[in-house]
Design an enzyme around this catalytic site. Sequence first.
Site, PDB file in Angstrom:
ATOM      1  N   ASN A 233     -55.561  74.917 -12.116  1.00  0.00           N
ATOM      2  CA  ASN A 233     -54.770  74.560 -13.298  1.00  0.00           C
ATOM      3  C   ASN A 233     -53.900  75.729 -13.713  1.00  0.00           C
ATOM      4  O   ASN A 233     -53.251  75.675 -14.754  1.00  0.00           O
ATOM      5  CB  ASN A 233     -55.702  74.180 -14.461  1.00  0.00           C
ATOM      6  N   ASN A 234     -53.919  76.797 -12.914  1.00  0.00           N
ATOM      7  CA  ASN A 234     -53.148  78.001 -13.235  1.00  0.00           C
ATOM      8  C   ASN A 234     -51.726  77.841 -12.671  1.00  0.00           C
ATOM      9  O   ASN A 234     -51.509  77.874 -11.463  1.00  0.00           O
ATOM     10  CB  ASN A 234     -53.872  79.213 -12.618  1.00  0.00           C
ATOM     11  N   GLN A 235     -50.775  77.622 -13.582  1.00  0.00           N
ATOM     12  CA  GLN A 235     -49.388  77.349 -13.166  1.00  0.00           C
ATOM     13  C   GLN A 235     -48.758  78.549 -12.444  1.00  0.00           C
ATOM     14  O   GLN A 235     -47.912  78.384 -11.583  1.00  0.00           O
ATOM     15  CB  GLN A 235     -48.526  76.937 -14.364  1.00  0.00           C
ATOM     16  N   HIS A 236     -49.208  79.770 -12.803  1.00  0.00           N
ATOM     17  CA  HIS A 236     -48.681  80.959 -12.112  1.00  0.00           C
ATOM     18  C   HIS A 236     -49.098  80.931 -10.636  1.00  0.00           C
ATOM     19  O   HIS A 236     -48.297  81.216  -9.741  1.00  0.00           O
ATOM     20  CB  HIS A 236     -49.206  82.241 -12.766  1.00  0.00           C
TER      21      HIS A 236
ATOM     22  N   ASP B  74     -60.018  81.749  -5.595  1.00  0.00           N
ATOM     23  CA  ASP B  74     -60.658  82.551  -6.636  1.00  0.00           C
ATOM     24  C   ASP B  74     -60.224  83.989  -6.429  1.00  0.00           C
ATOM     25  O   ASP B  74     -60.258  84.491  -5.296  1.00  0.00           O
ATOM     26  CB  ASP B  74     -62.182  82.426  -6.600  1.00  0.00           C
TER      27      ASP B  74
ATOM     28  N   GLY C  21     -51.626  87.926 -15.842  1.00  0.00           N
ATOM     29  CA  GLY C  21     -52.882  88.678 -15.754  1.00  0.00           C
ATOM     30  C   GLY C  21     -52.677  90.183 -15.784  1.00  0.00           C
ATOM     31  O   GLY C  21     -52.017  90.730 -16.673  1.00  0.00           O
ATOM     32  N   TYR C  22     -53.211  90.873 -14.769  1.00  0.00           N
ATOM     33  CA  TYR C  22     -53.170  92.332 -14.713  1.00  0.00           C
ATOM     34  C   TYR C  22     -51.875  92.865 -14.067  1.00  0.00           C
ATOM     35  O   TYR C  22     -51.769  94.063 -13.826  1.00  0.00           O
ATOM     36  CB  TYR C  22     -54.387  92.855 -13.932  1.00  0.00           C
TER      37      TYR C  22
ATOM     38  N   LYS D 296     -43.711  90.791  -5.027  1.00  0.00           N
ATOM     39  CA  LYS D 296     -45.159  90.491  -5.153  1.00  0.00           C
ATOM     40  C   LYS D 296     -45.596  89.495  -4.072  1.00  0.00           C
ATOM     41  O   LYS D 296     -46.597  89.694  -3.390  1.00  0.00           O
ATOM     42  CB  LYS D 296     -45.477  89.949  -6.553  1.00  0.00           C
TER      43      LYS D 296
ATOM     44  N   ARG E  32     -52.823  87.124  -2.795  1.00  0.00           N
ATOM     45  CA  ARG E  32     -52.691  85.662  -2.626  1.00  0.00           C
ATOM     46  C   ARG E  32     -51.820  85.350  -1.414  1.00  0.00           C
ATOM     47  O   ARG E  32     -52.118  84.438  -0.638  1.00  0.00           O
ATOM     48  CB  ARG E  32     -52.092  85.072  -3.921  1.00  0.00           C
TER      49      ARG E  32
END
Length: 193
Positions: free
Chosen positions: A9-12, A69, A153-154, A175, A181
């Site tokens: 559910n994380n759109q990023h 994850d 996030g970080y 990135k 990822r």
Amino acid sequence: MKKWVFATNNQHKMVEAKQILGSFAEIVSLNIIDFYDDIEETADSFEGNALIKAKTVFDKTGFPCFADDSGLCVLALNGRPGVKSARYANELGPVDHSLNNQKLLNELQSQSDRSAFFVTVICAYGFSENPIYFRGEVHGQIATDLSGAEGFGYDPLFIPQGYDKTFAELGAIIKNSMSHRANALNKMKLHFS
Ligand code: IMP
């Protein structure tokens, strides 16, 4: 083109996965397959939590899918926040990235070793008899101040090796060419090619 469900559910993460996989596969989000449940991440490893997410979605919907994850491991903190990266500063409440970043700066205040790495473990579930795992890492340093506005996030604190700017300053193209990822997704791409 292949159509794959990304169990997040994380759109990023969704935007990053789409950019990284490009024309290799069409990435479909959970709402497209009518999955709206919250999934509790109760395992103590990245592999365990990626499996919980992917298996829960497959068991309920029947769609083969992949889940990610991820987290940040800081050497001076013995690998913390690690699997607890999302709720590092607020264990029981909602995810708060700015509190997390502030806590990290506080914990590293007197540390000279600021080495850290991001990890992503992807679990692909329902494609074969057993779940398949792909791990990606990116190594770097934790900055002494927040910089940059991109990513999540970080990212405003993480300076990847070979650069003097944070992921949040470097932006999506850089990135996504080297991130944890990207490394994990590219291994998955290679496996299914
Ligand atoms: P989860 O994989 O959804 O459990 O995410 C764990 C947490 O790790 C996120 O909430 C972020 O705080 C952090 N995280 C994971 N990937 C990244 C990234 O690419 N950049 C910055 N923070 C990240």
